[in-house]
Design a protein around this motif. Structure first.
Motif, mmCIF file in Angstrom:
data_model
loop_
_atom_site.group_PDB
_atom_site.id
_atom_site.type_symbol
_atom_site.label_atom_id
_atom_site.label_comp_id
_atom_site.label_asym_id
_atom_site.label_seq_id
_atom_site.Cartn_x
_atom_site.Cartn_y
_atom_site.Cartn_z
ATOM 1 N N LEU A 68 50.149 -28.796 60.605
ATOM 2 C CA LEU A 68 51.306 -28.287 59.874
ATOM 3 C C LEU A 68 51.929 -29.414 59.058
ATOM 4 C CD1 LEU A 68 52.917 -26.263 62.807
ATOM 5 C CD2 LEU A 68 51.608 -25.319 60.913
ATOM 6 N N PHE A 69 52.423 -29.080 57.870
ATOM 7 C CA PHE A 69 53.062 -30.081 57.000
ATOM 8 C C PHE A 69 54.347 -29.491 56.443
ATOM 9 C CE2 PHE A 69 54.055 -32.000 52.941
ATOM 10 C CZ PHE A 69 53.885 -33.352 53.179
ATOM 11 N N CYS A 70 55.392 -30.321 56.366
ATOM 12 C CA CYS A 70 56.633 -29.873 55.734
ATOM 13 C C CYS A 70 57.386 -31.065 55.168
ATOM 14 C CB CYS A 70 57.531 -29.143 56.742
ATOM 15 S SG CYS A 70 59.032 -28.476 55.992
ATOM 16 N N ASP A 71 57.832 -30.938 53.931
ATOM 17 C CA ASP A 71 58.770 -31.890 53.327
ATOM 18 C C ASP A 71 60.163 -31.463 53.788
ATOM 19 O OD1 ASP A 71 60.448 -33.414 51.802
ATOM 20 O OD2 ASP A 71 59.493 -32.960 49.887
ATOM 21 N N LEU A 72 60.784 -32.278 54.618
ATOM 22 C CA LEU A 72 62.051 -31.885 55.242
ATOM 23 C C LEU A 72 63.249 -31.981 54.312
ATOM 24 C CD1 LEU A 72 61.724 -33.489 58.798
ATOM 25 C CD2 LEU A 72 61.288 -31.125 58.122
ATOM 26 N N SER A 73 63.120 -32.641 53.177
ATOM 27 C CA SER A 73 64.284 -32.798 52.295
ATOM 28 C C SER A 73 64.752 -31.432 51.804
ATOM 29 C CB SER A 73 63.930 -33.690 51.099
ATOM 30 O OG SER A 73 62.842 -33.152 50.382
ATOM 31 N N GLY A 74 66.039 -31.174 51.982
ATOM 32 C CA GLY A 74 66.612 -29.917 51.513
ATOM 33 C C GLY A 74 66.326 -28.725 52.395
ATOM 34 N N THR A 75 65.812 -28.929 53.610
ATOM 35 C CA THR A 75 65.509 -27.806 54.500
ATOM 36 C C THR A 75 66.432 -27.840 55.716
ATOM 37 O OG1 THR A 75 63.870 -29.034 55.799
ATOM 38 C CG2 THR A 75 63.073 -27.887 53.844
ATOM 39 N N PRO A 80 66.315 -26.799 60.098
ATOM 40 C CA PRO A 80 65.303 -26.605 61.143
ATOM 41 C C PRO A 80 64.921 -25.142 61.364
ATOM 42 C CG PRO A 80 66.979 -28.171 61.866
ATOM 43 C CD PRO A 80 67.456 -27.593 60.579
ATOM 44 N N ALA A 81 65.890 -24.220 61.282
ATOM 45 C CA ALA A 81 65.570 -22.804 61.504
ATOM 46 C C ALA A 81 64.608 -22.293 60.444
ATOM 47 C CB ALA A 81 66.853 -21.969 61.510
ATOM 48 N N GLU A 82 64.831 -22.718 59.194
ATOM 49 C CA GLU A 82 63.955 -22.296 58.102
ATOM 50 C C GLU A 82 62.537 -22.824 58.321
ATOM 51 O OE1 GLU A 82 63.372 -23.427 53.373
ATOM 52 O OE2 GLU A 82 65.278 -23.866 54.377
ATOM 53 N N VAL A 83 62.421 -24.093 58.715
ATOM 54 C CA VAL A 83 61.101 -24.691 58.938
ATOM 55 C C VAL A 83 60.391 -24.009 60.101
ATOM 56 C CG1 VAL A 83 59.861 -26.824 59.476
ATOM 57 C CG2 VAL A 83 61.873 -26.895 57.998
ATOM 58 N N LEU A 84 61.124 -23.707 61.164
ATOM 59 C CA LEU A 84 60.517 -23.008 62.305
ATOM 60 C C LEU A 84 60.023 -21.628 61.895
ATOM 61 C CD1 LEU A 84 62.967 -24.024 65.159
ATOM 62 C CD2 LEU A 84 60.522 -24.509 65.079
ATOM 63 N N GLY A 85 60.753 -20.972 60.981
ATOM 64 C CA GLY A 85 60.277 -19.687 60.472
ATOM 65 C C GLY A 85 58.938 -19.832 59.773
ATOM 66 N N ARG A 86 58.787 -20.897 58.965
ATOM 67 C CA ARG A 86 57.514 -21.136 58.271
ATOM 68 C C ARG A 86 56.394 -21.423 59.263
ATOM 69 N NH1 ARG A 86 58.902 -25.674 53.796
ATOM 70 N NH2 ARG A 86 60.885 -24.847 53.026
ATOM 71 N N PHE A 87 56.679 -22.302 60.236
ATOM 72 C CA PHE A 87 55.637 -22.714 61.169
ATOM 73 C C PHE A 87 55.176 -21.562 62.062
ATOM 74 C CE2 PHE A 87 56.712 -27.565 61.304
ATOM 75 C CZ PHE A 87 56.218 -27.680 60.012
ATOM 76 N N THR A 88 56.124 -20.772 62.573
ATOM 77 C CA THR A 88 55.708 -19.644 63.420
ATOM 78 C C THR A 88 54.966 -18.595 62.603
ATOM 79 O OG1 THR A 88 57.932 -18.710 63.146
ATOM 80 C CG2 THR A 88 57.502 -19.921 65.180
ATOM 81 N N SER A 89 55.359 -18.425 61.327
ATOM 82 C CA SER A 89 54.629 -17.494 60.463
ATOM 83 C C SER A 89 53.198 -17.969 60.245
ATOM 84 C CB SER A 89 55.332 -17.369 59.105
ATOM 85 O OG SER A 89 56.609 -16.785 59.248
ATOM 86 N N ALA A 90 53.003 -19.289 60.184
ATOM 87 C CA ALA A 90 51.659 -19.837 59.988
ATOM 88 C C ALA A 90 50.748 -19.492 61.155
ATOM 89 C CB ALA A 90 51.735 -21.353 59.821
ATOM 90 N N PHE A 91 51.334 -19.255 62.320
ATOM 91 C CA PHE A 91 50.543 -18.868 63.485
ATOM 92 C C PHE A 91 50.532 -17.354 63.697
ATOM 93 C CE2 PHE A 91 50.985 -23.356 64.636
ATOM 94 C CZ PHE A 91 49.679 -23.623 65.008
ATOM 95 N N GLY A 92 50.994 -16.595 62.690
ATOM 96 C CA GLY A 92 50.840 -15.147 62.736
ATOM 97 C C GLY A 92 52.091 -14.364 63.020
ATOM 98 N N ALA A 93 53.226 -15.024 63.249
ATOM 99 C CA ALA A 93 54.445 -14.269 63.533
ATOM 100 C C ALA A 93 54.926 -13.588 62.254
ATOM 101 C CB ALA A 93 55.537 -15.191 64.062
#
Length: 878
Positions: A283-290, A292-305
């Motif tokens: 998993l990769f994310c540029d944290l600038s301007g994000t 944590p809840a938004e990033v977790l949404g992306r990461f869990t979606s990447a695993f099919g959520a």
């Protein structure tokens, strides 16, 4: 010379252009004389052959006059363009014939190998047309016949993603799932980093393969590797050891260094090198301007959520993410962290995972690694110009920028200022305007938009001020700023100029998103638009977007959301709400409910601040759809009722129809069918007045559902057939699949099982082609029930189990439990009472945990029925 003149037929071609085509960048001193001699010889040859062509000579160059229909490259371009228009209209046979006739014009390499600088460009066009023709043949169901051709194409172009995906699809549709997955794995072994579409296809095939555990795999989000890093060998070895060595806790490696030191490049390089140790995903994310809840949404979606299964709270999302990673080996690369709080919730709990964090100052982690300047010796390996190495002071970014300095110059002072001053006025202005755009990487057309038609990209890339970073779904390159360069350029742009440039680019995003919506819905249906100015990229790019509208929307998701936020920040309320509402096509289909909420919250604040009443009503109405998707009836009503009131005051017929449609759904779900019917009937009248055919089809299908609930099957079927005709008239496959699903459900209730089976099979094919895994789980569930009614128990069990696997992949626990309840009854019919009880009890556990009392009661009834049937079976007949 003939080829060079034909490239610009019927136009004056100057001697410099002809010299460049013939000799490249280093023509001989006698180039002009040789050109004149060649043209004279060519004139004689054309005369002797009686060719219908003539060469006109002027002081400033030559023009070859010839009818366009006699030039094969012109014919090729025309036929390819016509084929794409036919494909957009779903005239697949016409599209196939046009592409075959276009490809038949080729006899070998472009220009017989002459003009080497142009050969690659035209061979790429030929290859893309061949891939287009394969796509059309796949649409026509010719998958069996394509396998051999595609194997040869993949062998010839092993790192090209599109033909590999086409071969996988052809094998999959030929019932050869294992071979299709082998093709995917072969690409990975060659180093091909699959894009989203290839990964989604692999997941679909893997889930569909019978009685087989899923193969190892997961999201692969790492940016492209930069290759060997000079002077970082010791650091690379140390980082590999920290991430792959034995440990009791999750290794969290914090790379710390000043801007320009190459922290991100180092992190990505190491991540690629250790990816073998994290086979379940990177998993990769540029944290600038994000956040944590938004990033977790992306990461869990990447695993099919899917979005509808994601909790709202940060702690709950973090818990879900840790649970998903509990038995997986996953690597996280978190770039540009400012504080530890930005990523604390993102850390996995498993020691089998690994984390790399980059930051300018130490922000936490189990290991801190300083990334400093390169030594003079290593700097010379990067840039073999001793006079410049001292200026760069070992900073990798400075070395790269100074590489563009002319030989013999020794600049003094700030490197970025020098690089900027070395640009011509137009590229310098474009650099500053582009830096004012938020978002990650930018497509080529955005540079043209900000500069008013001038293309500055070659100069900016040559000056090392922009990086080429892969390509988008259209096959065109994308461009990215280094953070330091962006900050430098942004500090020097005038606010008014930046605002004008952003308006043009955001107008381009809006025009393209609007086009994607129209392609998916068959027109500008079920959507409201404002008066924001559109900026239209060149037609070929728009045509390519139209070929894969959902893929384009998905690939540009970050840029599109960033444009909504920036429009809000700049007070461009009309542009902001129009773009936000248009993006619902993406948010709804892919279940990106967080993006839906965030963009609409910002848009709502913008339109309310500006006193924009229609924009306010439109955003509230769209938020109502979001709350309906989340099954939050009370919140939906709270935004839909004021939207309805505003639309009424504005006498906005279309807006009233959409708000009433949404309120009808709320009334239906809350058990008020009479009020729902009234709302739907009023909505239907409004959609008819404005000519919104898709809106009409949707409402008619809702009225049909109400008829089904009352047992009025004939009336329901009639209404659904009416809605189906509407969808097909305007070619709206998305709504058509929903209507077909409802029609199949009606047939099932009527006991017309064969017809229901045919309809649901069609729905299954449609949702699979669109990548809609939620719709696929619904279709498989229904097919399982139908097969059970037809006493095809093996097929029924297979469909229901596949549907359960899809629900679990989507983290849809309720859906999986409901299907298990039906599976338990099916298994009981086959005499497997013990298994049936176990499956039903598994469903019961879910319903009890989620406090779904109605479904809990239904499960008790099913269990009692299974046990009663078993007692009868044991006792035998009286």
């Amino acid at each position: 010379m003939l080829c060079a003149l034909l490239l610009d037929a019927n136009e004056l071609v100057g001697p410099d252009r002809l010299a460049e085509l013939a000799w490249g960048l280093t023509p001989p001193s006698t180039a002009r004389a040789q050109i004149d001699i060649c043209v004279s010889a060519l004139r004689r040859a054309l005369d002797q052959a009686g060719a219908d062509a003539r060469i006109e000579a002027r002081r400033s160059g030559y023009a070859l006059h010839v009818a366009p229909e006699l030039i094969d490259i012109t014919l090729f371009d025309v036929r390819v363009a016509e084929s794409r228009a036919a494909a957009m209209d779903q005239r697949w046979d016409d599209a196939a014939a046009l592409l075959r006739s276009a490809l038949a014009l080729w006899r070998g390499p472009a220009f017989g190998g002459a003009l080497p600088g142009e050969v690659r460009r035209f061979d790429e066009k030929r290859l893309r047309a061949q891939e287009d023709r394969v796509d059309v043949d796949l649409q026509l169901g010719r998958h069996h016949a394509l396998v051999a051709e595609l194997r040869a194409l993949v062998a010839e172009h092993p790192l090209r993603e599109r033909p590999r995906g086409q071969l996988m699809l052809a094998l999959y549709r030929s019932g050869r799932q294992s071979e299709a997955l082998d093709v995917y794995r072969a690409g990975r072994h060659l180093g091909l980093e699959p894009g989203d579409r290839l990964r989604e296809l692999e997941v679909t095939i893997r889930l569909d393969r019978e009685n087989t555990e899923p193969v190892a795999g997961g999201p692969r989000q790492l940016p492209a590797d930069v290759g060997g890093l000079v002077g970082r060998d010791d650091l690379v070895a140390e980082l590999e050891r920290l991430l792959t060595g034995e440990r009791d806790t999750t290794p969290v490696v914090n790379l710390v260094g000043e801007p320009g030191m190459g922290k991100t490049a180092l992190a990505v390089h190491v991540a690629h090198r250790v990816a073998y140790a994290f086979p379940d995903g990177q998993l990769f994310c540029d944290l600038s301007g994000t956040n944590p809840a938004e990033v977790l949404g992306r990461f869990t979606s990447a695993f099919g959520a899917v979005g509808s299964t994601l909790p709202d709270g940060l702690d709950e999302r973090a818990e879900m993410f840790r649970s998903m990673l509990a038995n997986r080996r996953v690597l996280l690369v978190l770039d540009d962290a400012a504080t530890a709080s930005q990523f604390a919730a993102l850390l996995p709990g498993s020691a089998a995972c690994g984390v790399i964090v980059t930051s300018r100052v130490a922000v936490g982690g189990t290991h801190h690694v300083e990334v400093g300047p390169l030594s003079p010796a290593d700097s010379l390996r990067v840039l073999d110009r001793p006079e410049l190495v001292e200026v760069a002071a070992g900073v990798p970014l400075a070395l790269r920028l100074l590489g563009g300095c002319p030989q013999g110059t020794v600049p003094r002072g700030d490197v970025l200022t020098l690089a900027d001053e070395g640009l011509e006025p137009e590229p310098r202005r474009a650099l500053r305007l582009m830096s004012a755009l938020d978002g990650d990487s930018l497509p080529r057309w955005a540079a043209t938009a900000v500069s008013g038609g001038f293309d500055p990209l070659k100069q900016l890339v040559d000056a090392r001020l922009l990086d080429v970073t892969g390509s988008d779904v259209t096959g065109l390159p994308r461009y990215r700023f280094h953070g330091v360069v962006r900050s430098f350029a942004r500090d020097r742009v005038l606010a008014d100029e930046a605002r004008t440039a952003f308006e043009r680019v955001a107008g381009g995003w809006l025009a393209l998103a609007e086009r994607a919506h129209q392609r998916l819905y068959g027109g500008a249906f079920t959507i409201l638009h404002g008066s924001a100015t559109r900026w239209r990229p060149h037609a070929p790019y728009v045509d390519q977007v139209s070929q894969d509208p959902m893929g384009w929307l998905d690939s540009e998701r970050a840029n599109l959301c960033a444009a909504v936020f920036q429009a809000a920040d700049l007070g461009l309320d009309e542009l902001c709400w129009d773009l936000a509402v248009t993006l619902v096509t993406l948010f709804e289909t892919r279940c990106y409910l967080d993006d839906w909420q965030l963009t609409h919250d910002r848009a709502l604040a913008a339109v309310r601040k500006a006193g924009n009443r229609r924009g306010t009503a439109a955003v509230l109405c769209s938020l109502g759809s979001l709350h309906i998707s989340r099954r939050r009836g009370e919140q939906a009503r709270a935004v839909l009722e004021p939207a309805l009131e505003l639309f009424g005051e504005l006498h906005d017929t279309h807006g009233l129809a959409m708000a009433r449609r949404n309120l009808g759904v709320v009334e239906y779900r809350e058990g008020r069918p009479e009020l729902a019917t009234r709302m739907f009937e009023l909505s239907l009248t409004g959609f008819e007045r404005v000519g919104d055919v898709v809106g009409q089809a949707y409402v008619v299908s809702q009225l049909a559902q109400l008829s089904l609930d009352r047992g009025e099957y004939d009336l329901a079927v009639g209404r659904l057939r009416e809605a189906l005709v509407m969808c097909r008239d305007i070619r709206s496959p998305r709504v058509e699949s929903q209507v077909l699903y409802r029609l199949g459900s009606a047939m099932l209730l009527q006991g017309r099982y064969e017809q229901a089976q045919q309809l649901m099979t069609s729905v299954l094919g449609m949702v699979r082609r669109s990548g809609d895994t939620v719709g696929e789980s619904y279709a498989l569930h229904s097919l399982g029930l139908i097969s059970g009614r037809l006493r095809m128990f093996t097929e029924a069990g297979r469909s229901l189990r596949r549907a359960i696997r899809l629900c679990e992949a989507n983290l849809d626990r309720v859906g999986a439990a409901r299907i298990r309840l039906d599976l338990a009854q099916l298994v009981s019919q086959q005499g497997e009472t013990f298994d049936a009880v176990a499956i039903a009890e598994q469903a019961m556990t879910t319903f009890q945990e989620l406090r779904l009392s109605l479904w809990e009661s239904r499960t008790f009834v099913v269990l009692d029925k299974i046990r009663a049937e078993n007692r009868v079976r044991v006792a035998g007949p009286d």
